[in-house]
Structures are given as C-alpha cells and as structure tokens.
Write a protein that holds these residues in place. Structure first.
Motif, PDB file in Angstrom:
ATOM      1  N   SER A   6       0.840  -1.201   0.000  1.00 54.65           N
ATOM      2  CA  SER A   6       0.000   0.000   0.000  1.00 54.65           C
ATOM      3  C   SER A   6       0.866   1.239   0.000  1.00 54.65           C
ATOM      4  O   SER A   6       1.984   1.233   0.500  1.00 54.65           O
ATOM      5  N   SER A   7       0.331   2.327  -0.535  1.00 47.53           N
ATOM      6  CA  SER A   7       1.009   3.618  -0.492  1.00 47.53           C
ATOM      7  C   SER A   7       0.063   4.647   0.102  1.00 47.53           C
ATOM      8  O   SER A   7      -1.106   4.710  -0.280  1.00 47.53           O
ATOM      9  N   VAL A   8       0.600   5.437   1.030  1.00 45.10           N
ATOM     10  CA  VAL A   8      -0.155   6.534   1.628  1.00 45.10           C
ATOM     11  C   VAL A   8       0.681   7.790   1.456  1.00 45.10           C
ATOM     12  O   VAL A   8       1.826   7.849   1.901  1.00 45.10           O
ATOM     13  N   LEU A   9       0.124   8.787   0.792  1.00 42.34           N
ATOM     14  CA  LEU A   9       0.803  10.060   0.585  1.00 42.34           C
ATOM     15  C   LEU A   9      -0.040  11.144   1.254  1.00 42.34           C
ATOM     16  O   LEU A   9      -1.175  11.377   0.856  1.00 42.34           O
ATOM     17  N   ALA A  10       0.534  11.756   2.290  1.00 38.08           N
ATOM     18  CA  ALA A  10      -0.172  12.845   2.969  1.00 38.08           C
ATOM     19  C   ALA A  10      -0.180  14.073   2.062  1.00 38.08           C
ATOM     20  O   ALA A  10       0.629  14.181   1.141  1.00 38.08           O
ATOM     21  N   GLY A  11      -1.073  14.993   2.317  1.00 40.02           N
ATOM     22  CA  GLY A  11      -1.162  16.210   1.511  1.00 40.02           C
ATOM     23  C   GLY A  11      -0.135  17.241   1.921  1.00 40.02           C
ATOM     24  O   GLY A  11       0.762  16.986   2.715  1.00 40.02           O
ATOM     25  N   GLY A  12      -0.269  18.432   1.408  1.00 36.31           N
ATOM     26  CA  GLY A  12       0.666  19.513   1.664  1.00 36.31           C
ATOM     27  C   GLY A  12       0.451  20.224   2.991  1.00 36.31           C
ATOM     28  O   GLY A  12       1.254  21.063   3.371  1.00 36.31           O
ATOM     29  N   ASP A  13      -0.629  19.917   3.700  1.00 33.85           N
ATOM     30  CA  ASP A  13      -0.907  20.556   4.986  1.00 33.85           C
ATOM     31  C   ASP A  13      -0.253  19.776   6.126  1.00 33.85           C
ATOM     32  O   ASP A  13       0.393  18.752   5.913  1.00 33.85           O
ATOM     33  N   ASP A  15      -0.480  17.151   8.642  1.00 37.54           N
ATOM     34  CA  ASP A  15      -1.334  15.974   8.730  1.00 37.54           C
ATOM     35  C   ASP A  15      -1.018  15.162   9.976  1.00 37.54           C
ATOM     36  O   ASP A  15       0.113  15.130  10.450  1.00 37.54           O
ATOM     37  N   SER A  16      -2.031  14.462  10.480  1.00 41.07           N
ATOM     38  CA  SER A  16      -1.886  13.523  11.573  1.00 41.07           C
ATOM     39  C   SER A  16      -2.330  12.156  11.067  1.00 41.07           C
ATOM     40  O   SER A  16      -3.492  11.972  10.702  1.00 41.07           O
ATOM     41  N   LEU A  17      -1.382  11.221  11.011  1.00 38.37           N
ATOM     42  CA  LEU A  17      -1.652   9.878  10.505  1.00 38.37           C
ATOM     43  C   LEU A  17      -1.426   8.871  11.615  1.00 38.37           C
ATOM     44  O   LEU A  17      -0.362   8.844  12.225  1.00 38.37           O
ATOM     45  N   VAL A  18      -2.426   8.042  11.899  1.00 42.89           N
ATOM     46  CA  VAL A  18      -2.323   7.006  12.928  1.00 42.89           C
ATOM     47  C   VAL A  18      -2.560   5.663  12.251  1.00 42.89           C
ATOM     48  O   VAL A  18      -3.597   5.464  11.609  1.00 42.89           O
TER      49      VAL A  18
END
Length: 178
Positions: A6-13, A15-18
């Motif tokens: 899988s690939s997860v790309l956060a945006g330009g802001d 971000d909080s990823l859990v």
C-alpha cells in the motif's frame, strides 16, 4: 487488518496519521509537505516510512520494526520516538535522519533478531538510546554512520550498555569510547 503493498501520501498541509494496521510487503508512507505527525501502533516489515519536507514527528508505540524497513526524515528538523518497547526484528531497519537537526529518542530498543542502522545525512543530530544495547539476546545491535561535515550526539541511558557490547572497547560503558 494489514496494509500490504500500500502507499499513503499525505497532503501539503499539517497531517496527523495514525496506523493501527500492520504495514508489510513494500508498503510506503510518505508525509510529503507540512509538519506531519505519524503514529504507528502495529508492526512494520519491509516498508518505507518517509517524513517529508517539513518538521515531522514519527512515533512508534510498542511495536516490532524490521524486515528490511526504512524510516527517514526529510529536509527539516524531525523527531523520531518510541513510546514503549521498539523491537528490531529480523532483517533489521535503517533510520535516515535527513538534512535537519533531528532527534531520535528510543528509550527502549530491543533485539527481535535484527540490527538497527542509524545514518546521519546532515545537520547536528541527537540520539537517546535505552534498553540493553548488545549483540546478545536482549539488546539490539546498533550501527552508526555519520556524514562528513555533520555531527551526531549519541547518549546511552544508564544501564543500557551490556558488557558484551563493550568488550571490544575495553571500557565499562560504550559512551566512554565516543
């Protein structure tokens, strides 16, 4: 549940990823731009965790990390930490600091059969290492690489150095060899 390939790309802001799912088999997490916070609550194996371009915080909560995984900061000041035990599993893991003045705070890093490699790519990095550091069954073997012109301040918490790790240096603590 598991995240496989899988690939997860956060945006330009900011971000909080859990992540509570196991990351495996070439999964990639990328913070991209913004001051991101990433929290990992489950094991990571054969995956890449990339901080991104701004000041990021990457936290591991009592997990197993290895299988050839990579954890990397970006161009700004990043903080890598472990809340609870961080077990380095077979296949090991490479930690890349990035260009900023980064901090690694792993107060409990143990051996799950692998090796932890820490690479300083630039800046003045700080490391706080705890747990039993050794080549024995309790502590994780650690290796450090420092880029020319950069620096790395490595601190070992009291009682964290096993005798087997310091026999080559002939000292009671590895810190006295730095």
């Amino acid at each position: 549940a598991n995240l496989v390939s899988s690939s997860v790309l956060a945006g330009g802001d900011d971000d909080s990823l859990v992540f509570s799912a196991t990351l495996a088999s070439a999964s990639r997490i990328d913070g991209d731009a913004g001051d991101d916070t990433m929290v990992f609550n489950s094991s990571i194996s054969n995956a890449a965790v990339m901080g991104g371009n701004n000041a990021d915080r990457i936290q591991f909560n009592t997990i197993s990390l290895g299988g050839g995984s990579t954890v990397a900061g970006g161009s700004a000041t990043d903080i890598f930490s472990a809340a609870g035990d961080l077990s380095i599993s077979t296949g090991g893991v490479s930690f890349w600091s990035g260009a900023g003045d980064d901090t690694f705070d792993f107060t409990s890093i143990t051996n799950g059969g692998g090796t932890a490699y820490f690479w300083n790519e630039g800046g003045n990095d700080s490391m706080i290492i705890g747990g039993a550091v050794s080549t024995g069954s309790t502590g994780a073997p650690l290796f450090f690489g420092i880029t020319s012109g950069a620096s790395m301040n490595i601190s070992f918490l009291s009682g964290s150095i096993a005798d087997t790790a310091t026999a080559t240096f002939g000292a009671g603590t590895l810190s006295s060899s730095w």
